[in-house]
Design a protein around this motif. Sequence first.
Motif, PDB file in Angstrom:
ATOM      1  N   ASP A 137       0.806  -1.220   0.000  1.00 20.77           N
ATOM      2  CA  ASP A 137       0.000   0.000   0.000  1.00 20.77           C
ATOM      3  C   ASP A 137       0.838   1.270   0.000  1.00 20.77           C
ATOM      4  OD1 ASP A 137      -3.027  -0.934   0.659  1.00 20.77           O
ATOM      5  OD2 ASP A 137      -1.584  -2.225   1.663  1.00 20.77           O
ATOM      6  N   TYR A 138       1.934   1.241   0.731  1.00 18.46           N
ATOM      7  CA  TYR A 138       2.780   2.433   0.851  1.00 18.46           C
ATOM      8  C   TYR A 138       4.224   2.090   0.515  1.00 18.46           C
ATOM      9  CZ  TYR A 138      -1.196   4.837   2.858  1.00 18.46           C
ATOM     10  OH  TYR A 138      -2.430   5.425   3.029  1.00 18.46           O
ATOM     11  N   ARG A 139       4.488   2.108  -0.785  1.00 13.15           N
ATOM     12  CA  ARG A 139       5.840   1.909  -1.290  1.00 13.15           C
ATOM     13  C   ARG A 139       6.398   3.265  -1.720  1.00 13.15           C
ATOM     14  NH1 ARG A 139       4.599  -1.960  -6.059  1.00 13.15           N
ATOM     15  NH2 ARG A 139       6.833  -1.721  -6.464  1.00 13.15           N
ATOM     16  N   GLY A 140       7.724   3.331  -1.863  1.00 10.76           N
ATOM     17  CA  GLY A 140       8.323   4.566  -2.353  1.00 10.76           C
ATOM     18  C   GLY A 140       8.842   5.449  -1.241  1.00 10.76           C
ATOM     19  N   PHE A 166      12.544  -4.047  -8.103  1.00 12.95           N
ATOM     20  CA  PHE A 166      11.268  -3.344  -7.998  1.00 12.95           C
ATOM     21  C   PHE A 166      11.236  -2.539  -6.701  1.00 12.95           C
ATOM     22  CE2 PHE A 166      10.454  -7.154 -10.527  1.00 12.95           C
ATOM     23  CZ  PHE A 166       9.951  -6.577 -11.685  1.00 12.95           C
ATOM     24  N   ILE A 167      10.829  -1.291  -6.773  1.00 12.26           N
ATOM     25  CA  ILE A 167      10.838  -0.403  -5.614  1.00 12.26           C
ATOM     26  C   ILE A 167       9.954  -0.973  -4.512  1.00 12.26           C
ATOM     27  CG2 ILE A 167      10.296   1.908  -4.755  1.00 12.26           C
ATOM     28  CD1 ILE A 167      10.818   2.962  -7.573  1.00 12.26           C
ATOM     29  N   ASP A 168      10.592  -1.425  -3.419  1.00 13.94           N
ATOM     30  CA  ASP A 168       9.883  -1.950  -2.243  1.00 13.94           C
ATOM     31  C   ASP A 168       8.885  -3.033  -2.633  1.00 13.94           C
ATOM     32  OD1 ASP A 168      11.249   0.052  -0.806  1.00 13.94           O
ATOM     33  OD2 ASP A 168       9.667   1.494  -1.232  1.00 13.94           O
ATOM     34  N   GLY A 169       9.188  -3.760  -3.714  1.00 19.25           N
ATOM     35  CA  GLY A 169       8.229  -4.719  -4.245  1.00 19.25           C
ATOM     36  C   GLY A 169       8.596  -6.176  -4.032  1.00 19.25           C
ATOM     37  N   LYS A 220       0.601  -9.343  -3.165  1.00 19.27           N
ATOM     38  CA  LYS A 220      -0.517  -9.751  -4.005  1.00 19.27           C
ATOM     39  C   LYS A 220      -1.062  -8.630  -4.887  1.00 19.27           C
ATOM     40  CE  LYS A 220      -1.860 -13.436  -0.836  1.00 19.27           C
ATOM     41  NZ  LYS A 220      -2.911 -13.983   0.062  1.00 19.27           N
ATOM     42  N   SER A 221      -0.587  -7.423  -4.686  1.00 21.54           N
ATOM     43  CA  SER A 221      -0.993  -6.319  -5.557  1.00 21.54           C
ATOM     44  C   SER A 221       0.186  -5.385  -5.732  1.00 21.54           C
ATOM     45  CB  SER A 221      -2.191  -5.562  -4.977  1.00 21.54           C
ATOM     46  OG  SER A 221      -1.798  -4.800  -3.855  1.00 21.54           O
ATOM     47  N   SER A 222       0.103  -4.534  -6.750  1.00 22.97           N
ATOM     48  CA  SER A 222       1.194  -3.588  -6.989  1.00 22.97           C
ATOM     49  C   SER A 222       1.132  -2.409  -6.041  1.00 22.97           C
ATOM     50  CB  SER A 222       1.145  -3.085  -8.437  1.00 22.97           C
ATOM     51  OG  SER A 222      -0.105  -2.459  -8.694  1.00 22.97           O
ATOM     52  N   GLY A 223      -0.029  -2.191  -5.403  1.00 13.82           N
ATOM     53  CA  GLY A 223      -0.166  -1.119  -4.438  1.00 13.82           C
ATOM     54  C   GLY A 223       0.084   0.239  -5.064  1.00 13.82           C
ATOM     55  N   LYS A 224       0.692   1.101  -4.274  1.00 13.13           N
ATOM     56  CA  LYS A 224       0.976   2.469  -4.709  1.00 13.13           C
ATOM     57  C   LYS A 224       2.429   2.793  -4.415  1.00 13.13           C
ATOM     58  CE  LYS A 224       0.756   7.048  -5.245  1.00 13.13           C
ATOM     59  NZ  LYS A 224       0.898   7.678  -6.570  1.00 13.13           N
TER      60      LYS A 224
END
Length: 271
Positions: A137-140, A166-169, A220-224
């Motif tokens: 939910d809160y990447r970056g 991948f950034i925080d992925g 499970k999702s790319s989030g934001k």
Amino acid sequence: MSVVIITGDHPRHLYFAHELCNSGKVSGIVYEKRAPFISTADDFGVLDAHLASLTNHHFKARADAEDLFFGTCSKVSSIPSLTVDESELNSEKVINFLQDRKPNLVLSYGCHKLSSELMASVAPCRFWNTHGGLSPDYRGVATHFWPSYMLEVEMTGMTLHETTDFIDGGSVIYQTGYDLTKDDTLHMVAGRTVQFYTQKLVSFLQLLNYHNLPQGIVQKSSGKVWMLSDWRPEHLRLIYDFYQDNIVNFTINGEIKGRKPKLVNALTEQL
């Protein structure tokens, strides 16, 4: 069995390194020299006098909270260490330092991106990164700011994940959240979150089998992914003008009702 830490040199990073040494697993630390922690309204070209005052207050409050939670920390003197500039982070100097220590695990936090060449140079060592936000939910960046701005302060947290391009992925190893604490301000939320995560991570490291480290849980999702360009001084009006930096108390009193996170622990989920 050994762990090497690669981190920055801001107070929270020094605290992170100092506390993790209490696990008894750390054999070396690489510190990256980071840019100064504080900004001013002039850095953002703010012309409005009130908004400039909010901006200066915001960054001073951040520095004050950093001092409150982590200000007494310094570099660990009892563990071999190496201090480098950003340009040297993936250099032969750092590779040699890692190879000399033969770590099973490298934990990064608050440093710039580690290259695939550096990580391959100490294979089969695993690389896990600490991210100051709850992925996905809160990447970056500024990911201890955005949950409060989005009026879901309980979504503030920390994520330990596999280091990838991948950034925080990367797959998630371990997460902690934020427990609502009366009268906490925006920056106190951030400081308390880092402090709690670091203390819990010490115990987590002591539970690991370093010859069979757990696999992460795939996000499970790319989030934001929150970008540096997403943040503007105008966002501070909601925090300070409308809510008077009191979002935690509004949440405790039930006047704000945001989401609550489902935290990941790869150790318990794979038992």
